[in-house]
Design a protein around this motif. Sequence first.
Motif, PDB file in Angstrom:
ATOM      1  N   LYS A 155       0.836  -1.209   0.000  1.00  0.00           N
ATOM      2  CA  LYS A 155       0.000   0.000   0.000  1.00  0.00           C
ATOM      3  C   LYS A 155       0.870   1.258   0.000  1.00  0.00           C
ATOM      4  O   LYS A 155       0.542   2.248  -0.666  1.00  0.00           O
ATOM      5  N   ASN A 156       1.968   1.209   0.735  1.00  0.00           N
ATOM      6  CA  ASN A 156       2.902   2.335   0.734  1.00  0.00           C
ATOM      7  C   ASN A 156       3.536   2.530  -0.643  1.00  0.00           C
ATOM      8  O   ASN A 156       3.716   3.660  -1.111  1.00  0.00           O
ATOM      9  N   GLN A 157       3.867   1.403  -1.285  1.00  0.00           N
ATOM     10  CA  GLN A 157       4.419   1.468  -2.640  1.00  0.00           C
ATOM     11  C   GLN A 157       3.404   2.074  -3.616  1.00  0.00           C
ATOM     12  O   GLN A 157       3.748   2.920  -4.455  1.00  0.00           O
ATOM     13  N   LEU A 158       2.151   1.639  -3.488  1.00  0.00           N
ATOM     14  CA  LEU A 158       1.095   2.156  -4.358  1.00  0.00           C
ATOM     15  C   LEU A 158       0.920   3.667  -4.164  1.00  0.00           C
ATOM     16  O   LEU A 158       0.786   4.416  -5.145  1.00  0.00           O
ATOM     17  N   HIS A 159       0.932   4.097  -2.908  1.00  0.00           N
ATOM     18  CA  HIS A 159       0.782   5.525  -2.611  1.00  0.00           C
ATOM     19  C   HIS A 159       1.918   6.322  -3.263  1.00  0.00           C
ATOM     20  O   HIS A 159       1.694   7.389  -3.863  1.00  0.00           O
ATOM     21  N   ALA A 160       3.146   5.776  -3.158  1.00  0.00           N
ATOM     22  CA  ALA A 160       4.301   6.469  -3.746  1.00  0.00           C
ATOM     23  C   ALA A 160       4.199   6.533  -5.271  1.00  0.00           C
ATOM     24  O   ALA A 160       4.493   7.568  -5.883  1.00  0.00           O
ATOM     25  N   LEU A 175       0.106  -3.469  -8.600  1.00  0.00           N
ATOM     26  CA  LEU A 175       0.167  -3.220  -7.159  1.00  0.00           C
ATOM     27  C   LEU A 175      -1.205  -3.395  -6.502  1.00  0.00           C
ATOM     28  O   LEU A 175      -1.325  -3.968  -5.418  1.00  0.00           O
ATOM     29  N   LYS A 176      -2.238  -2.900  -7.181  1.00  0.00           N
ATOM     30  CA  LYS A 176      -3.599  -3.072  -6.656  1.00  0.00           C
ATOM     31  C   LYS A 176      -4.000  -4.546  -6.613  1.00  0.00           C
ATOM     32  O   LYS A 176      -4.700  -4.989  -5.699  1.00  0.00           O
TER      33      LYS A 176
END
Length: 338
Positions: A155-160, A175-176
């Motif tokens: 989730k952190n990777q997706l946000h970035a 990622l999702k």
Amino acid sequence: MKIIKQCVGIDVSKDNLECCIGSLTISDEQVYSRSKEFTNNLNGFKELIKWVDKNKLSSNSLFVMEATGVYYEELAYWLKGLDKDLAVLLPNKVNHFAKSHNIKTKTDWVDAQILSKIGLERNLRRWHIPSPIIREIRFLTREYRELKFKVTAVKNQLHAREHSYKCPASVLRRLKKQIKLIETQVIQVESELRVLIMSDSSLCDKIEKLETIPGVGFMTIICIIGETNAFALVTNSKQLVSYCGLDICHNQSGNKYGKTRISKKGNGFIRHALYMPALCATRHNSQLREFYKKLVDKKPAKKIAVTAVARKLLILIYTLWKNEMEFDSNYYNKKLAS
């Protein structure tokens, strides 16, 4: 030369077992054999027992080893299957023992001798096989924690990526997809745990009573149960607190007053499992809320107060489990009234 105690020290690695036999004579003299190496598999285990029998060890001799990752488990279960006395020690205890004897050399042979020496000099607690259901609970709760860490990381990777300049849509889709897969696995593991608990009516009943504690949920309870082997070897709350690394370490000598902290030399899975319930208890558990406020008034560091609440919560869970009781918010008022 009459021998009154014998121990087999076993230094375990991924592929090999380095073994040393230590004997304590009636004149308080320690005698050690030359070490011998065996493979860390079934054939090696059988050769080890043959070697032990050849050296004419007494039937009540003690086998001592370190908890080296998971590599000690096969041998530990095999020895308990033969009804052998076995002690499994934490590596830090063995290291401190070696330092107390000013042993500076570290080799497999020296480690095996140290393990046999500690078995001769100390009265070690025997290792017991956890029940199959408790062992399965521990595997599943640890997998659950790892999956929760993974979903947070992705989730952190997706946000970035979403906030990066012109990130390809395919990257976001994958990622999702990962997040959805891991979240599905989290649900599957929790469902498997609930089915497993329901298969044992006695265990299920005890857990339902513990769930009456405000802020403490199902996953927290079974994590603690799995990591402590359902408190099978716990005899008091101090021992439990020390096992979880929540025991207080003072740092004071003469005019020096260092920071007081918890040792953290214990089971980190339990400390992690208790953190969020402790935060919740500071709001929804009236007794612990008052306790938390008093600590915050004394010391503004809120994390210290939360850790103290986690310690109280652990002792409460242990007490209710042992007494097979539900949580009673009016317990202290009833006690004072009586």
